[in-house]
Scaffold this motif. Structure first.
Motif, short mmCIF file in Angstrom:
data_model
loop_
_atom_site.label_atom_id
_atom_site.label_comp_id
_atom_site.label_asym_id
_atom_site.label_seq_id
_atom_site.Cartn_x
_atom_site.Cartn_y
_atom_site.Cartn_z
N ARG A 152 1.03 -1.31 0.19
CA ARG A 152 -0.07 -0.39 -0.12
C ARG A 152 1.44 1.24 -0.01
NH1 ARG A 152 -4.69 1.85 0.18
NH2 ARG A 152 -5.25 4.04 1.18
N ALA A 153 1.92 1.23 0.88
CA ALA A 153 2.93 2.44 0.59
C ALA A 153 4.04 2.40 -0.54
CB ALA A 153 4.16 2.51 1.72
N LYS A 154 3.97 1.42 -0.75
CA LYS A 154 4.27 1.95 -3.29
C LYS A 154 3.47 2.46 -3.13
CE LYS A 154 7.12 -0.67 -4.25
NZ LYS A 154 7.81 -2.31 -5.15
N ALA A 155 2.14 1.84 -3.83
CA ALA A 155 1.31 2.56 -4.54
C ALA A 155 0.82 3.22 -3.95
CB ALA A 155 -0.46 1.78 -4.09
N LEU A 156 0.48 3.74 -2.93
CA LEU A 156 0.75 5.54 -2.54
C LEU A 156 1.43 6.50 -3.20
CD1 LEU A 156 -0.73 5.06 0.89
CD2 LEU A 156 -2.12 5.90 -0.16
N ASN A 157 2.99 6.07 -2.48
CA ASN A 157 3.58 6.39 -3.68
C ASN A 157 4.01 6.84 -4.31
OD1 ASN A 157 7.03 7.52 -2.87
ND2 ASN A 157 7.30 6.23 -4.19
N GLY A 158 3.19 5.38 -5.53
CA GLY A 158 3.27 5.97 -7.10
C GLY A 158 2.49 6.62 -7.54
N ALA A 159 0.60 6.85 -6.57
CA ALA A 159 -0.11 7.66 -6.76
C ALA A 159 0.64 9.27 -6.43
CB ALA A 159 -1.02 7.98 -5.89
N GLY A 160 1.45 9.62 -5.61
CA GLY A 160 1.47 10.75 -4.92
C GLY A 160 2.68 11.48 -6.27
N GLY A 161 4.18 10.50 -6.76
CA GLY A 161 4.89 10.71 -8.16
C GLY A 161 3.96 10.53 -9.59
N LEU A 162 2.67 10.31 -9.60
CA LEU A 162 1.79 11.01 -11.17
C LEU A 162 0.93 12.29 -10.57
CD1 LEU A 162 1.11 7.03 -11.38
CD2 LEU A 162 2.26 8.61 -12.79
N ALA A 163 0.76 12.34 -9.47
CA ALA A 163 -0.22 13.34 -9.20
C ALA A 163 1.28 14.77 -9.23
CB ALA A 163 -0.50 13.57 -7.93
N HIS A 164 2.29 14.52 -8.59
CA HIS A 164 3.74 15.34 -8.85
C HIS A 164 3.43 16.11 -10.54
CE1 HIS A 164 7.15 17.66 -7.80
NE2 HIS A 164 7.32 17.18 -8.78
N PHE A 165 3.68 14.99 -10.82
CA PHE A 165 3.65 15.45 -12.43
C PHE A 165 2.94 15.68 -13.07
CE2 PHE A 165 6.70 11.35 -11.84
CZ PHE A 165 7.77 12.44 -11.89
N GLN A 166 1.95 16.14 -12.55
CA GLN A 166 0.89 16.39 -13.01
C GLN A 166 0.27 17.51 -12.29
OE1 GLN A 166 -2.71 13.42 -12.33
NE2 GLN A 166 -2.95 13.41 -14.42
N ASP A 167 0.94 18.48 -11.53
CA ASP A 167 1.04 18.91 -10.33
C ASP A 167 -0.05 19.52 -9.55
OD1 ASP A 167 2.80 21.66 -10.72
OD2 ASP A 167 1.51 23.03 -11.79
N ASP A 168 -0.61 18.20 -9.43
CA ASP A 168 -1.47 18.80 -8.46
C ASP A 168 -1.06 18.76 -7.23
OD1 ASP A 168 -4.04 18.40 -7.08
OD2 ASP A 168 -4.69 16.00 -8.11
N ASN A 169 -0.70 19.43 -7.04
CA ASN A 169 0.63 19.27 -5.46
C ASN A 169 -0.03 18.87 -4.25
OD1 ASN A 169 2.89 20.60 -6.97
ND2 ASN A 169 2.06 22.55 -7.40
N GLY A 170 -1.85 19.74 -3.85
CA GLY A 170 -2.30 19.30 -2.63
C GLY A 170 -2.10 17.95 -2.28
N ALA A 171 -2.58 16.73 -3.80
CA ALA A 171 -2.74 15.68 -3.60
C ALA A 171 -1.46 15.05 -3.54
CB ALA A 171 -4.29 14.97 -5.06
N ALA A 172 -0.90 15.61 -3.45
CA ALA A 172 0.81 14.71 -4.08
C ALA A 172 1.04 14.47 -2.54
CB ALA A 172 1.54 15.30 -5.04
N ARG A 173 0.82 16.15 -2.18
CA ARG A 173 1.64 16.02 -0.79
C ARG A 173 1.71 14.99 0.47
NH1 ARG A 173 3.34 21.82 1.94
NH2 ARG A 173 4.31 21.10 0.32
N THR A 174 -0.20 15.54 0.22
CA THR A 174 -1.59 14.36 1.24
C THR A 174 -0.84 12.31 1.00
OG1 THR A 174 -3.74 15.52 1.17
CG2 THR A 174 -3.71 13.50 1.98
#
Length: 441
Positions: A147-169
């Motif tokens: 789960r932690a790896k999937a969360l990290n991956g989701a954050g990475g993809l959100a970061h690349f899309q410039d969705d910074n609030g979601a990425a940080r969460t």
């Protein structure tokens, strides 16, 4: 069925199906692959489940592709990353079908293994959507490494899309789980990503602290690739503060380590950042060489976002050298890629570059509208310009204001605020200029 068949019999059966046009052959990077026509696939699937063997075959299929993805994951940053990325691309439909089965535990593992592939190959929207579905469908509530790896991956993809609030969460939750289970590699990676999140939002102090904590842990682990990543990110912090000497040293140290471990895409990142230093020093020949070397590697591994960014940087260098025709072409190529993938942060940089081109053509009002539109995008995403970039940007705005006069500039600025991203892109691409004077970007 009478029982298992051997490889020779399987080959004969496959050849027979090809002869009957029930199976299609395709050449893929020098290899022959076989594909069922969709109607035949659906028919065969239905008959398979009617026979009572469907679930067993489906489980074997799922197990095979989960193993493939997890075998590929560490290779995506190693010597053979280009071949492994291409293998995953070729099998993307099979991987999609496994994810759609939504077995919580295995889907989490698969999503965590695939996020880097989705990122490098530009499948940002699809990848983020698929990881999101997997995370939301995880009803176990277990705080596991998967789960932690999937969360990290989701954050990475959100970061690349410039969705910074979601990425940080997402990064925060990933870090929390990794700390809870004592996964030091995961902790180091999540700390680095937290630094990325703060850096993108202009919070350079906290970003540096996260990077330094990540670097310390990577050094304890002896993880050369992780050390290289955080050194490069610390170089970005130094550059943002106009400390080019420190930035250069950090980028060069990172590049040396990346060459040692054979991380081709990482090498391209460091070369690109060294090119930015050369560009900012006015050494455009060195910058162009570094960007072109980075671009060559990115094309080799199929790094679509990276290709778009390097074309953008080469376009800026071409403009600085007075080659406005090449600059226009490079910016158009870059923007087409960034637009297709969906990278708002770099689309903003591209629109700023186009604005400078228009200003050099004498179209100060169009330039002001573009800069205003980008400013709104940055405010909405929480991605301000770095202090160093802001200085150069303010010089450009002053030039546009002087060319237009205060009233006309204010009017153009207000018009730009009302533009959507797509409208700003269309404004930028409208008969892009081919001549003019140099403008710092």
């Amino acid at each position: 069925m009478s029982g298992p068949i051997d490889s020779f019999e399987a080959g004969e059966i496959l050849a027979s199906l090809v002869d009957k046009n029930l199976v299609v052959t395709e050449e893929d990077n020098g290899q022959t692959r076989y594909r069922l026509l969709e109607t035949v696939r659906q028919y065969g699937r239905d008959r398979l489940f009617e026979s009572g063997e469907g679930e067993a075959v489906r489980d074997r299929h799922r197990g095979f592709y989960l193993t493939l993805a997890e075998e590929a994951e560490p290779q995506l940053t190693g010597l053979e990353q280009a071949a492994w990325l291409e293998r995953l691309e070729s099998d993307h439909d099979n991987l999609r079908s496994v994810l759609e089965l939504r077995n919580d535990a295995e889907a989490l593992r698969l999503a965590g293994a695939l996020w880097r592939f989705w990122s490098v190959r530009g499948h940002l929207v699809e990848g983020r959507e698929r990881v999101g579905i997997v995370l939301s469908g995880d009803e176990s509530g277990c705080r596991t490494a998967a789960r932690a790896k999937a969360l990290n991956g989701a954050g990475g993809l959100a970061h690349f899309q410039d969705d910074n609030g979601a990425a940080r969460t997402l990064f925060e939750e990933s870090l929390s789980v990794f700390r809870e289970i004592g996964d030091e590699v995961g902790i180091a990676g999540s700390l680095n990503n937290m630094g990325n999140s703060y850096s993108r939002q202009g919070d350079l102090g906290p970003a540096r602290e996260f990077y330094e904590e990540s670097l310390s842990l990577y050094r304890e682990l002896g993880d050369k690739r992780g050390i290289a990543v955080t050194l490069n990110n610390l170089g970005g912090i130094a550059r943002a503060h106009s400390d080019q000497k420190s930035a250069l040293a950090l980028y060069e140290e990172s590049l040396t380590l990346r060459r040692e471990v054979g991380d081709r895409r990482g090498i391209a990142d460091s070369l690109g950042d060294l090119g930015i230093i050369a560009k900012e020093r006015g050494d455009y020949e060195s910058a162009r060489a570094l960007f072109e070397e980075s671009l060559t590697i990115r094309r080799e591994v199929g790094d679509r976002p990276g290709i778009g960014v390097m074309l953008l940087e080469l376009g800026i260098v071409a403009q600085q050298r007075g080659d406005f025709g090449s600059s226009r072409e490079l910016h158009e190529q870059s923007l087409a890629i960034l637009r297709k993938i969906g990278l708002p942060f770099f689309i903003g940089h591209s629109l700023q570059a186009f604005a400078a081109l228009w200003l050099s053509k004498g179209e100060a009002a169009r330039a002001a509208r573009l800069w205003s539109a980008v400013e709104v995008m940055r405010v909405q995403s929480g991605s301000p310009l770095s202090p160093n970039d802001r200085i150069r940007h303010d010089v450009q705005l002053a030039d546009a204001r002087a060319a237009l006069g205060e009233e006309a500039f204010a009017s153009a600025w207000q018009e730009g605020r009302a533009l959507t991203m797509e409208q700003a892109i269309e404004l930028a691409l409208d008969i892009a200029p081919t001549s003019g004077s140099k403008i710092d970007i």
